[in-house]
Design a protein around this motif. Sequence first.
Motif, PDB file in Angstrom:
ATOM      1  N   GLU A 285       0.842  -1.207   0.000  1.00 44.53           N
ATOM      2  CA  GLU A 285       0.000   0.000   0.000  1.00 44.53           C
ATOM      3  C   GLU A 285       0.878   1.259   0.000  1.00 44.53           C
ATOM      4  O   GLU A 285       0.597   2.217  -0.724  1.00 44.53           O
ATOM      5  CB  GLU A 285      -0.914   0.001   1.220  1.00 44.53           C
ATOM      6  CG  GLU A 285      -2.075  -0.980   1.125  1.00 44.53           C
ATOM      7  CD  GLU A 285      -3.028  -0.851   2.296  1.00 44.53           C
ATOM      8  OE1 GLU A 285      -4.240  -1.026   2.086  1.00 44.53           O
ATOM      9  OE2 GLU A 285      -2.549  -0.596   3.426  1.00 44.53           O
ATOM     10  N   LYS A 286       1.944   1.270   0.803  1.00 48.99           N
ATOM     11  CA  LYS A 286       2.846   2.416   0.850  1.00 48.99           C
ATOM     12  C   LYS A 286       3.521   2.631  -0.506  1.00 48.99           C
ATOM     13  O   LYS A 286       3.653   3.769  -0.980  1.00 48.99           O
ATOM     14  CB  LYS A 286       3.904   2.210   1.929  1.00 48.99           C
ATOM     15  CG  LYS A 286       3.374   2.268   3.353  1.00 48.99           C
ATOM     16  CD  LYS A 286       4.487   1.949   4.359  1.00 48.99           C
ATOM     17  CE  LYS A 286       3.952   1.926   5.779  1.00 48.99           C
ATOM     18  NZ  LYS A 286       5.012   1.521   6.761  1.00 48.99           N
TER      19      LYS A 286
ATOM     20  N   ARG B 234       1.086   4.199  -2.934  1.00 48.62           N
ATOM     21  CA  ARG B 234       0.856   5.629  -2.667  1.00 48.62           C
ATOM     22  C   ARG B 234       2.042   6.469  -3.128  1.00 48.62           C
ATOM     23  O   ARG B 234       1.862   7.537  -3.730  1.00 48.62           O
ATOM     24  CB  ARG B 234       0.607   5.847  -1.172  1.00 48.62           C
ATOM     25  CG  ARG B 234      -0.769   5.406  -0.702  1.00 48.62           C
ATOM     26  CD  ARG B 234      -1.085   5.994   0.674  1.00 48.62           C
ATOM     27  NE  ARG B 234      -0.155   5.529   1.693  1.00 48.62           N
ATOM     28  CZ  ARG B 234      -0.336   4.439   2.430  1.00 48.62           C
ATOM     29  NH1 ARG B 234      -1.422   3.689   2.238  1.00 48.62           N
ATOM     30  NH2 ARG B 234       0.542   4.090   3.348  1.00 48.62           N
ATOM     31  N   ARG B 235       3.254   5.999  -2.851  1.00 48.87           N
ATOM     32  CA  ARG B 235       4.441   6.783  -3.216  1.00 48.87           C
ATOM     33  C   ARG B 235       4.581   6.935  -4.724  1.00 48.87           C
ATOM     34  O   ARG B 235       5.151   7.927  -5.200  1.00 48.87           O
ATOM     35  CB  ARG B 235       5.705   6.123  -2.655  1.00 48.87           C
ATOM     36  CG  ARG B 235       5.879   6.346  -1.161  1.00 48.87           C
ATOM     37  CD  ARG B 235       7.259   5.922  -0.687  1.00 48.87           C
ATOM     38  NE  ARG B 235       8.337   6.717  -1.273  1.00 48.87           N
ATOM     39  CZ  ARG B 235       9.608   6.575  -0.939  1.00 48.87           C
ATOM     40  NH1 ARG B 235       9.961   5.677  -0.026  1.00 48.87           N
ATOM     41  NH2 ARG B 235      10.543   7.306  -1.508  1.00 48.87           N
TER      42      ARG B 235
END
Length: 346
Positions: free
Chosen positions: A139-140, A143-144
Amino acid sequence: MSTRYLRRLKRALTGSADTPLVLLCNFEAEAQWARGHVGLPAPPAGATRPLVAAMEELGALLAGADDTIVLSRPLDPAYRDYLTHQGLALPTVLVPENCRPERSTTANAMDSPLLLDRLRRLGAAGAHLLPMGTTVDEEKLARRCGLALATPAATVVERVNSKIYGRRLAEAAGLRPVPGTCCETRQELTEVLTRYRHRLESGEPLVVKDAYGVSGKGLLVLENPTRAAQLLRMVDRRAARTGDDRIHVVVEEWLPKRCDLNYQITIARDGRSGLDFVKQALTAQGVHQGHLMPAELSAEQYRQIEYAAGEVATRLYADGYHGVVGWTPSSASTRRSTRCWRSTRG
């Protein structure tokens, strides 16, 4: 990957058959999902990361020519030549510039600015991230890089991949499970093994499985009351040492069988689902060895699996899940373990 199947999969996961995918074959997502759960007492696992990294290149078989796969090391040249010789159109392979062997591919990617820039460009072009197992790390990364996730949120994926969840889903759907039960505390495990004492004394084994065990890991066969007592002593000692009496396992009877079956379902974002295939699993002492296709099933047995697949898909979708699901059916002649393909993979 069959172009026909891949287009159908993309349509189900992203809404369009032409969506480019960025694949991450993070085979050991269970290790992260299990962090908030207590499994069987066991010594620390040995370093398996190099082997897992080698397995990730199998993801090249899942992707198309317009897709991208992120690997911790370049695709093996001999393997690439073999796939090309088979007439397969290979995806673009991206490798993080900062790789440490003890880290996951996702962690390596997050520490690699050049790779992140490439992924941002793919995200801007409409690509979706398709991890084999979605955790907070993926998920991170999404997003990045501005990559849309082709899967549900990590919390949903973690929940549905638990063997406890899978067993309860099967029971709620009225599917026929292997006799057994779920345990979430030391006391529950003690009561279950006490109830099964006569079975163990007669030489009929039980199997205890971690909620997030996979491929033979987190699985313990109890052949007699002595083994059950040893397990309970270890669980008691750990609870006394940590002050935590939780244990997340399923206990099931070890049944005679003719074979193990796996089937795959795809659940689209709008809830429509389909049975993709049924495979006959080859296992040795609980460890997966491969598959046979087509499975040796009668027409009636196949209809039973179609029905079960529909029930499983309906309940997973109601719980917020869409994507690819791998399921092992239970019947009078098979043992059941539950596990969604971890995109799920599940």
